[in-house]
Design an enzyme around this catalytic site. Structure first.
Site, mmCIF file in Angstrom:
data_model
loop_
_atom_site.group_PDB
_atom_site.id
_atom_site.type_symbol
_atom_site.label_atom_id
_atom_site.label_comp_id
_atom_site.label_asym_id
_atom_site.label_seq_id
_atom_site.Cartn_x
_atom_site.Cartn_y
_atom_site.Cartn_z
ATOM 1 N N MET A 161 -30.580 106.187 58.114
ATOM 2 C CA MET A 161 -30.433 107.292 57.145
ATOM 3 C C MET A 161 -31.597 106.912 56.182
ATOM 4 S SD MET A 161 -26.590 107.738 56.849
ATOM 5 C CE MET A 161 -26.011 106.136 56.732
ATOM 6 N N LYS A 211 -22.817 99.340 51.707
ATOM 7 C CA LYS A 211 -23.849 98.916 50.632
ATOM 8 C C LYS A 211 -23.122 98.854 49.451
ATOM 9 C CE LYS A 211 -27.861 100.034 51.611
ATOM 10 N NZ LYS A 211 -29.112 101.120 51.940
ATOM 11 N N TYR A 245 -1.381 93.567 83.992
ATOM 12 C CA TYR A 245 -2.835 93.243 84.344
ATOM 13 C C TYR A 245 -3.623 94.182 84.393
ATOM 14 C CZ TYR A 245 -2.177 94.847 89.164
ATOM 15 O OH TYR A 245 -2.156 95.537 90.337
ATOM 16 N N HIS A 305 -37.367 96.580 61.510
ATOM 17 C CA HIS A 305 -36.548 97.600 61.968
ATOM 18 C C HIS A 305 -36.392 97.068 63.385
ATOM 19 C CE1 HIS A 305 -35.485 101.052 64.125
ATOM 20 N NE2 HIS A 305 -34.755 101.319 63.065
ATOM 21 N N ARG A 311 -5.206 97.439 99.378
ATOM 22 C CA ARG A 311 -5.247 98.833 99.394
ATOM 23 C C ARG A 311 -5.094 99.376 100.608
ATOM 24 N NH1 ARG A 311 -8.791 103.045 96.066
ATOM 25 N NH2 ARG A 311 -10.553 102.197 97.819
ATOM 26 N N ARG A 346 -24.934 92.468 53.373
ATOM 27 C CA ARG A 346 -23.848 93.040 54.368
ATOM 28 C C ARG A 346 -23.811 91.844 55.509
ATOM 29 N NH1 ARG A 346 -28.408 97.527 56.511
ATOM 30 N NH2 ARG A 346 -29.865 95.976 57.100
ATOM 31 N N SER A 369 -0.021 100.270 90.486
ATOM 32 C CA SER A 369 -1.324 99.782 90.260
ATOM 33 C C SER A 369 -2.049 101.329 89.881
ATOM 34 C CB SER A 369 -2.105 99.054 91.419
ATOM 35 O OG SER A 369 -3.455 99.002 90.983
ATOM 36 N N GLY A 399 -31.738 101.529 59.102
ATOM 37 C CA GLY A 399 -32.870 102.498 59.062
ATOM 38 C C GLY A 399 -32.695 103.793 59.619
ATOM 39 N N ARG A 405 -10.472 97.041 98.562
ATOM 40 C CA ARG A 405 -10.490 98.111 99.347
ATOM 41 C C ARG A 405 -11.051 97.805 100.594
ATOM 42 N NH1 ARG A 405 -13.583 97.973 94.501
ATOM 43 N NH2 ARG A 405 -13.428 99.558 92.799
ATOM 44 N N ARG A 432 -30.556 105.183 47.884
ATOM 45 C CA ARG A 432 -30.270 104.801 49.191
ATOM 46 C C ARG A 432 -28.891 105.044 49.664
ATOM 47 N NH1 ARG A 432 -33.363 99.505 49.675
ATOM 48 N NH2 ARG A 432 -34.044 98.973 47.577
ATOM 49 N N GLY A 480 -4.774 104.039 89.841
ATOM 50 C CA GLY A 480 -5.956 104.077 90.201
ATOM 51 C C GLY A 480 -6.527 105.274 89.353
ATOM 52 N N THR A 481 -7.101 104.656 88.250
ATOM 53 C CA THR A 481 -7.710 105.887 87.022
ATOM 54 C C THR A 481 -8.870 106.351 87.122
ATOM 55 O OG1 THR A 481 -8.587 103.974 86.022
ATOM 56 C CG2 THR A 481 -6.440 104.613 85.139
ATOM 57 N N ASN A 482 -9.603 106.159 88.431
ATOM 58 C CA ASN A 482 -10.833 106.802 88.878
ATOM 59 C C ASN A 482 -10.191 108.317 89.537
ATOM 60 O OD1 ASN A 482 -12.308 104.813 88.410
ATOM 61 N ND2 ASN A 482 -12.476 104.101 90.635
ATOM 62 N N ASP A 483 -9.361 108.355 90.247
ATOM 63 C CA ASP A 483 -8.754 109.507 90.985
ATOM 64 C C ASP A 483 -7.903 110.361 89.917
ATOM 65 O OD1 ASP A 483 -10.324 109.789 93.073
ATOM 66 O OD2 ASP A 483 -8.662 109.229 94.649
ATOM 67 N N GLU A 502 -2.240 107.511 91.451
ATOM 68 C CA GLU A 502 -3.627 108.149 91.204
ATOM 69 C C GLU A 502 -3.672 109.718 91.305
ATOM 70 O OE1 GLU A 502 -6.254 106.762 94.347
ATOM 71 O OE2 GLU A 502 -4.476 106.371 95.445
ATOM 72 N N CYS A 533 -6.460 99.569 88.123
ATOM 73 C CA CYS A 533 -7.560 98.974 89.071
ATOM 74 C C CYS A 533 -8.744 99.952 89.006
ATOM 75 C CB CYS A 533 -7.072 98.570 90.303
ATOM 76 S SG CYS A 533 -6.352 99.909 91.138
#
Length: 916
Positions: free
Chosen positions: A120, A38, A894, A481, A661, A359, A807, A118, A605, A109, A809-812, A788, A874
């Site tokens: 603040m 602002k 990838y 708002h 897999r 803005r 590849s 809205g 899978r 303001r 395996g970011t979950n495990d 993984e 993946c």
């Protein structure tokens, strides 16, 4: 009284105040980090010659000081710097702050570096007291105007600084309660019906309420008022709604807010004065039209808060052509200057126009794409900037369902159309009615869809809006708002539905001219495209993009939204370096992903292929077999089924790469658990219930995630991966026989040492050689592994020698790296995020400092051995824009994500390429 001092800031002393007035300013638009959005834009508008009331900005550095020093202020801020800045304003206007004859009044303001509409606090008309209000009345010749300002000031200051607020979720604002009671006494509906004596009575009632409920006396000293207001603005950086908004929009806490102090200009001086909010283009659909609202004889909060339903900006063209033409010129100036769609606030004081804010305007996903594409055509921006203008997650809004027109007509025919309001946020939403934010959050936690229904929304409703499918308000306009925040969040929104009558205490929604009463928890449907409000549920259909790409029920030439989307995707694809694959286990999933632009399968899978019908029975028979011969017999039943599964997947993908897999989960996940299911299985495979139960008990593991699964299962039972590899290669041979070359990518899961990969690879190669020899068809295939396990990431140089690809395996990898169960983390992750232990869930967006560090080490180690090693991700994080940017920087080939995340990933990958 502050006395202006001529002392300048000493060399080396930190500067905290930046003034703007009459064509010059100490700052400009590039200084948002210091002046907030602002303040920076007020300075910029002053520089380019727009009519901006004089003022000054207290920088975000003061906010940092405020929180670092027990909510105190830097030395000389109030003693020297602010009086000097006030003196500059007084010099420009010929008014004096606190002068009972010709008082200077101020607006105070907030203003963070990114817009937080809205969230603040703001205070208007500061400087009024029992003396200055009379001076303002004499000077303006309009006592009603003066006392209306005083009434507004006491209300705002009492709320923001003195903290007189609703005591519970069902109570309306205490000041509004007093105001409405006074209207009821007088039999009037609008604030403009109050006389001078009525306003004086309201001021008195407000002050009494403040004293009774807070124990504090309303301050008469303008300097004390200003000190309290500035402190309140900085305090509001850490109010609940601001914190919630920052969490939702990933805004860092350390940024802080600036504080903007400006000379008041008055839209409530009479019929030749007014106030408004406008957008240089339609913020809902992106059309290149002047889009906004205004109220005459009003102040800015009346429009934004939705207290009165405003008039459309086109009406101003008829009512005051001169002011409208000036405003339309400013619209053009700002768009060309900023090269973006702008959100502006303006005030008309006695037929003189003033700009209070500009803005970059919040917009829906649809509007974001249309505006970006149109501005490229107009030559305002180039294709790369268009890509950077659109947040990837905004594409989700284009993929959401809309109401089925036939079903909606049925509902209307049944008399369920309750009312029509203003269509502030497009889309379709059905859910249970909740009348306050706390209840909305509770209902959402129970897994129910929510429609938040309010008389008008306030910033305190942010938590409820965040969990709601849609927002419906009785009051307010397209720039209220509710409309602003809902559009930014991508929520369906209908506002200004005046036919509604909402009673918070009773938890009821009534409709004018209709006996129907809807209560808390009843179902309600709202159409944010048409503004229609319908009782009960209304079935939905797929949106235009899905109808073109997936359903094939709409021709591209008849789909303008799809055309915009397709243009954006073409630009994105030209920019990005990362390939985008999908996680898919079935041909229909693969086909959908291809329609969305997927370039391969990054994760199939195979365990998902075994569920359902005869497949699961054969799988269970294999698991429960007494010996290897029994297992092989069961696997022989599974072989043709698996072969057909892989053939279908290859057929759908054509020549695109497919990563498969091998079986990963522990075997007990395939077995029944209830007595009836166990009895049914025993009968099918000719075993006793006791024998089946005993085998299930044998397979029980204390920690199955780290137990007999992945490559360990294949090493102990090589006949299982052998069957799967045979099915893969035979399916590939069939494809080649039909004239299609496929190169299967066979992935070994849960490897922690290179030896595990080598042992499993030998099973794969031996089986593949046997099939190729038997079929007489040469098939090329790759063997790689899923990284993984932390040890695998840290020893990737060794593992790479035996792998054609990695590849991630970011979950495990996340579970093991953080020692945190994904399935159980819901108990504590919300608290962790609230306490800023994590900015967001590490299972949604990769933990760059920890898990990301392991991935980076793995990439460097793997490519130190094989520079051309193919690398991808993946896990679930593969569709997250921040994770995609990290993958681009790290050098992956990838990312792979679910089919409906593919468009988001394509855009995110393009943005990553442009940013790096």
């Amino acid at each position: 009284m502050f006395e202006p001092e001529s002392t300048k800031t000493s060399p080396g002393e930190k500067r905290y105040i930046y003034s703007f007035a009459g064509g010059c300013a100490d700052g400009d638009a590039s200084m948002k980090n210091l002046l907030g959005g602002k303040g920076a834009n007020l300075a910029e508008m002053a520089i380019i010659g727009l009519p901006v009331p004089p003022g000054f900005t207290i920088s975000t550095a003061v906010c940092t000081w405020f929180y670092d020093h027990q909510k105190t202020f830097p030395e000389n801020l109030f003693e020297r710097d602010i009086p000097k800045a006030l003196g500059n304003i007084e010099g420009v206007l010929g008014k004096r702050f606190g002068d009972p004859e010709n008082p200077l009044l101020l607006s105070v303001r907030s203003g963070a570096r990114t817009s937080m509409p809205g969230m603040m606090d703001t205070i208007l008309n500061l400087g009024l007291n029992t003396d200055t209000v009379e001076g303002l009345a004499r000077k303006s010749g309009n006592p009603r105007f003066a006392w209306d300002c005083y009434r507004r000031f006491v209300q705002m200051y009492g709320d923001v600084v003195l903290d007189l607020k609703p005591s519970d979720k069902k109570q309306i604002d205490p000041f509004e309660a007093i105001l409405e009671a006074k209207k009821h006494e007088l039999g009037i509906k609008l604030d403009t019906g109050f006389s001078v004596e009525d306003l004086k009575d309201l001021v008195s009632r407000y002050k009494v309420a403040i004293l009774e409920k807070t124990g504090r006396t309303f301050p008469e000293d303008p300097c004390e008022q200003l000190l309290g207001a500035i402190g309140a603005v900085f305090n509001s950086w850490n109010n609940e709604r601001a914190i919630v908004y920052r969490r939702l929009n990933h805004i860092p806490d350390y940024w802080g807010t600036a504080c903007n102090i400006q000379a008041m200009v008055f839209g409530n001086m009479g019929s030749d004065s007014g106030t408004g909010v406008a957008f240089t283009r339609d913020a809902a659909n992106g059309d290149n039209i002047f889009y906004g609202e205004f109220l005459m004889n009003a102040q800015g909060e009346d429009v934004v808060a939705g207290i009165r339903t405003p008039l459309k900006i086109e009406q101003l063209k008829q009512d005051n052509p001169k002011i409208y033409a000036q405003l339309d010129d400013i619209r053009s100036i700002l768009e060309k200057h900023y090269r973006d769609m702008m959100d502006i606030e303006f005030t008309i004081e006695s037929n003189r126009l003033f700009m209070l804010q500009c803005r970059v305007g919040k917009r829906t996903g649809m509007a974001a794409i249309k505006i970006a594409v149109d501005m490229v055509k107009e030559g305002l921006i180039d294709e790369n900037e268009a890509i950077m203008r659109i947040e990837p997650e905004q594409l989700n809004q284009l993929l959401r369902p809309v109401f089925d027109l036939k079903e909606k007509q049925v509902a209307i025919g049944e008399g369920r159309l309750l009312a029509t309001g203003l269509n502030a946020g497009p889309g379709a939403a059905t859910g249970r009615i909740c009348f306050n934010a706390a209840d909305a959050a509770d209902v959402f936690k129970q897994g129910e869809a929510v429609i938040l229904v309010r008389i008008e929304t306030s910033p305190e409703d942010i938590r409820g809006m965040a969990v709601s499918e849609g927002v419906l308000t009785e009051r307010g306009g397209m720039t209220s708002h509710a409309a602003l925040v809902a559009r930014q969040m991508g929520k369906v929104c209908v506002v200004g539905c005046g036919a509604l009558s909402i009673d918070y205490q009773k938890g009821e929604l009534r409709v004018e001219g209709n006996d129907l009463v809807l209560r808390d928890g009843d179902y309600l449907s709202i159409d944010g495209t048409t503004g229609e409000v319908i009782a009960g549920k209304v079935p939905t259909r797929n949106p235009e993009i899905i109808e073109v790409l997936i359903d094939k029920t709409l021709k591209p030439e008849d789909a303008p939204i799809w055309a915009l989307y397709n243009q954006l995707m073409e630009w994105a694809d030209r920019c990005r370096k990362l390939s985008i694959r999908t996680n898919a286990d079935q041909p229909d999933q693969a086909e959908n992903a291809i329609s969305f632009g997927a370039e391969g399968i990054g994760l199939c899978r195979t365990e998902h292929m075994f569920f359902g019908g005869d497949k699961i029975d054969a799988m269970r028979e294999m698991i429960l077999a007494d010996d290897i011969e029994g297992r092989k017999a069961a696997l022989d039943k599974l072989l043709p089924v698996q072969r057909e599964d892989f053939y279908g997947l290859f057929k759908a993908m054509g020549s695109r790469p497919v990563t498969i897999r091998l079986l990963d989960p522990p075997l007990h996940e395939f077995l029944p658990h209830t007595v009836s299911e166990i009895e049914a299985l025993a009968g099918k495979i000719g075993k006793s219930v006791e024998a089946v139960t005993a085998r299930i008990d044998d397979l029980h593991e204390c920690n199955p995630m780290l137990g007999l699964r992945g490559c360990r299962l294949g090493i102990l039972h090589p006949e299982i991966p052998a069957m799967q590899v045979r099915a893969i290669i035979e399916a590939a041979c069939r494809m080649k026989h039909e004239g299609h070359e496929v190169v299967p990518e066979i992935m070994v899961p849960l490897v922690s040492t290179v030896k595990e990969l080598e042992v499993t690879s030998e099973i794969i190669h031996k089986t593949a050689r046997d099939v190729i020899a038997a079929q007489g068809i040469d098939i090329r295939y790759l063997v790689g592994t899923m990284i993984e396990v932390p040890r695998a990431a840290l020893t990737s140089a060794a593992i790479a020698r035996a792998a054609d690809f990695f590849s991630y395996g970011t979950n495990d990898l996340t579970q093991m790296g953080l020692g945190m169960s994904r399935d159980d983390s819901g108990q504590f992750l919300p608290a962790y995020q609230q306490q800023e232990i994590f900015d967001c869930s590490p299972f949604e967006s990769i933990d760059i400092d920890g898990v990301g560090r392991m991935l980076d080490i793995s990439v460097q180690e793997g490519r130190s051995v094989k520079p051309d090693l193919k690398l991808g991700i993946c896990g679930e994080q593969g569709g997250d824009p921040a994770t995609i940017e990290f993958c681009h920087k790290t050098g992956l080939n990838y990312v792979s994500c679910s089919p409906f995340r593919v468009p988001i990933a394509r855009l995110a990958a393009a943005r990553a390429a442009l940013q790096c």
